[in-house]
Write an enzyme that holds these catalytic residues in place. Sequence first.
Site, mmCIF file in Angstrom:
data_model
loop_
_atom_site.group_PDB
_atom_site.id
_atom_site.type_symbol
_atom_site.label_atom_id
_atom_site.label_comp_id
_atom_site.label_asym_id
_atom_site.label_seq_id
_atom_site.Cartn_x
_atom_site.Cartn_y
_atom_site.Cartn_z
ATOM 1 N N GLN A 5 -22.112 -4.048 24.310
ATOM 2 C CA GLN A 5 -23.384 -3.513 24.798
ATOM 3 C C GLN A 5 -23.904 -4.323 25.981
ATOM 4 O OE1 GLN A 5 -24.601 -0.721 23.545
ATOM 5 N NE2 GLN A 5 -26.435 -0.642 24.809
ATOM 6 N N PRO B 10 0.584 5.846 0.167
ATOM 7 C CA PRO B 10 -0.300 6.899 0.691
ATOM 8 C C PRO B 10 -1.459 7.264 -0.229
ATOM 9 C CG PRO B 10 1.980 7.438 1.176
ATOM 10 C CD PRO B 10 2.013 6.205 0.311
ATOM 11 N N THR C 292 0.824 -1.211 0.000
ATOM 12 C CA THR C 292 0.000 0.000 0.000
ATOM 13 C C THR C 292 0.860 1.263 0.000
ATOM 14 O OG1 THR C 292 -1.689 -1.184 1.243
ATOM 15 C CG2 THR C 292 -1.814 1.213 1.263
ATOM 16 N N GLU D 171 -6.441 -6.487 4.070
ATOM 17 C CA GLU D 171 -6.603 -7.612 3.138
ATOM 18 C C GLU D 171 -7.703 -7.333 2.116
ATOM 19 O OE1 GLU D 171 -4.572 -9.976 3.003
ATOM 20 O OE2 GLU D 171 -3.702 -10.309 4.977
#
Length: 538
Positions: A488, A261, A259, A515
């Site tokens: 919760q 930016p 990856t 992923e």
Amino acid sequence: MTDVAAPPVTPDLAAAAAALDVGQAVIDSAVGRLAEHGIDANQVLAYDVAHAAAALMCGRGLLDYGSKGDDEGRITAAFIADALADLGAKLFGREAEWGVANDALDNARDFVATYRASDFLASLANTDGPRHLGDDFEMVQDAFRRFAEDKIMPIAEEIHRHNGDIPEEIVTGLAEMGAFGLSIPEEYGGYASGGASDYIAMVVATEELSRGSLGAGGSLITRPEILARALEAGGTEEQKQEWMPKLATAEVMNAVAVTEPDFGSDVAGVKVTATQTDGGWLLNGVKTWCTYGARADVLMVLARTDTDRSVGHRGLSMFIVPKERGDGHGFELTQENDSGGGKMEGRPIDTIGYRGMHSYEVAIENWFVPADNLIGLDGGEGRGFYYQMAGFENGRLQTAARAVGVMQAALEAARDYANNRVVFGENIAEYQLTQAKLARMAVIIQGARQYSYEVAKLMAKGEGAMEASMVKAYVCKAAEWVTREAMQIHGGMGYAEEYTVSRLFVDARVLSIFEGADEVLCVKVIARQLVGRHNADK
């Protein structure tokens, strides 16, 4: 008000299959619409269809499980009814967009009404259902569960709260168990024999370690996976002999640097360059979200070897980039080379969860990589995108297993709290609403788990690429709901860091991002694969 008949002790799986067929007809119609009118022009429909199709596929994968006993049958019926109800919610008011009549799901209505009935769901609050693992896999489960409980759980909270590093004894302990060799073929020092057992063992081990901690457990043993698969897909025999044994023993730990930016899932836009020089290549550019990048001994770097950007992904190559280990909270490395010296700097990216692994933005300047470290050598130039995709297919199945482990931990925490928390003079575990929540959590988890096993079997046969994407999409989104509801059930204490469930909630949030981000996975991968199958069947 119409009374809903009590469901039979043993659910009618033929009715479940018929209800799935009703739902599948709706999916097929919508996929036909996408094929006719285009996915990119109908992205909302594509996204919803992908998730609905994934849920129904998980449900269909449960039918065999449901035939193995009463509890299994009830879990299966509840899962399928829930998937169809979710499809109905997506469909309501948009029937024309999906290309179906307003009554398209009517023939499944009675089935859904029976197995989504409140009392029926509440009756499953303490029903997990057996996993039906063989003896060998039960041994795998027991071994990794013990390790997670003895070694990982006691330190998981400290790592999370202080953004700490994973202790080296965790790495060495897992290495001694052979955890890093689960995806490495036997001929290269691992334990993978090429059958379905390899994939299922990895799924089982990943779930159990993720139950202990996503960052400090389950994700740790996935480190070799993508690089090992890339080497299998395109590496030379010498490269396999060099790197795979080291990956199998954790002598070398790797991180993935794909990856950038400005380019996440759109890897065809990669800007990091690799320029040929004497004896190798010089890398320049910036990668981001490089998880475990400091501790790693090598980075798997996708870089552009063809400066003509118009060729897109065909100009990308994959490199194994050696580096020294750096500090977990940032690192600066230098090397001497003929260009005056290379530099690599890792800036940590602080995250709300998934701590311990640490992610980095890595700036690379004139970093020298030997020619032998281009995966595939000359034959691998321009093939990096395909090698990466080969690794990511298995990675998606592993991510689904990680999600199941996080959900299982959340369910156990919620049950324990519910049985010990008294409100208005009664344990909250006795309230129908709590029971229905716990039941739906258990049903989702077992459905996700069992379908992960099915996908593992497909992948062992060289199939299941679409199914791996679908199980990842379904399970990771489900993990957000399960951990949210577990939180919760804890009430105010669920928001306190002293309770594990708060960590599980923020950890689960990352699962639909890495992923393959959920939107890209659904629209660009799953929807396209569904349309491709539709066109092939015409």
